[in-house]
Design a protein around this motif. Sequence first.
Motif, PDB file in Angstrom:
ATOM      1  N   PHE A 178       0.830  -1.195   0.000  1.00 55.98           N
ATOM      2  CA  PHE A 178       0.000   0.000   0.000  1.00 55.98           C
ATOM      3  C   PHE A 178       0.869   1.252   0.000  1.00 55.98           C
ATOM      4  CE2 PHE A 178      -2.403   3.359   2.183  1.00 55.98           C
ATOM      5  CZ  PHE A 178      -3.548   3.392   1.411  1.00 55.98           C
TER       6      PHE A 178
ATOM      7  N   ALA B 278      -5.333   6.918   5.317  1.00 64.17           N
ATOM      8  CA  ALA B 278      -5.691   6.551   3.941  1.00 64.17           C
ATOM      9  C   ALA B 278      -5.939   5.051   3.824  1.00 64.17           C
ATOM     10  CB  ALA B 278      -4.575   6.986   2.997  1.00 64.17           C
TER      11      ALA B 278
ATOM     12  N   ASP C 165      -9.499   3.403   2.589  1.00 62.40           N
ATOM     13  CA  ASP C 165      -9.577   2.528   1.418  1.00 62.40           C
ATOM     14  C   ASP C 165      -9.961   1.100   1.779  1.00 62.40           C
ATOM     15  OD1 ASP C 165      -9.011   4.553  -0.305  1.00 62.40           O
ATOM     16  OD2 ASP C 165      -6.913   4.032  -0.619  1.00 62.40           O
TER      17      ASP C 165
END
Length: 315
Positions: free
Chosen positions: A288, A309, A313
């Motif tokens: 990631f 983040a 996600d």
Amino acid sequence: MAKQNTTKKNSLGNDLDRDFDLDEFLDEQANSSNNDNLSDDPESKEERSDLIKNSLLVVAVISTIFLWTFDWSPRNAYNYFFSNEVTTIANAPQTGGFQVVIPPINVDIPDIDIDFPEIVVGQGQSGSSNLGISFTDYMAELNELGYLDEFGSSSLSTLYTNSVPVNYIDQLGKAGMLNNFSGTSITTLYNNNVPFEFLEKMKNANFIDNFSGTSISTLYQNQVPFEYLNDLNTAGVLTEFSGTSISTLFNNDVPASYLAEFSKEGLLNNFGSTSISRLYANNVPISFIKTLNDRGLLENMSSQSVVNAFRIDGE
């Protein structure tokens, strides 16, 4: 009787001037009164004129100062006195004392608390030593052992004022470690009670050249095992971190394999040990982080931003 009346009439008529003009008389009286009232008019007019000029001058000066203060802009003046927001006046004179209030920026970044023992570093301050010998005798003993040339004057002063005994230096010298440390590093090791046996293990594992006295003291105080150091060395990241950083990673259970992936993807320069520990603790995969980096996003993100983040996600 009639004659008497005629006489009286003539008498009254004689008392009046035959040329007397009543209208002319009234005009003369009016003009005389007006002349008396206006006898001082020139001087009065001049006084009134001066007063008006002075008043206009004062108003002009005050208006000039007021507009100059607000950069000749009535809008700025209005905003200052009537707006609830603080207005920045471009190129406004600083002597006016106006201040632009900037609200504090609060960034919520949770910290990973690690209690490190206090590491005492030798300061090399001037003063007497607790060794019970003079500085001259101290140098003489080191000279007899052949160690005097290993140190400069500053290092010798640091060792002496921090009461590092000659026999401690002799142990390091016999083990061939004096070339690895300065006077300040030796003082740090001694003041933090780093045993000679620990230094020997570091030397035998070929780790001693990678760390300063402060880093070795930190590793010892935090009881970082040699197995962890070996794992970092095998992963090729041992030299990337100081003793404090390695202690942070170890205390947060960050495995060498996670660090090896960081190194493989060229991401170690993006984060410090605390940030890496936060990423690992939040199960953020290296893949990631690599995606963010490949898309040009990582450079402007903190470790907490990366964690946020990742959570948005979906883990």
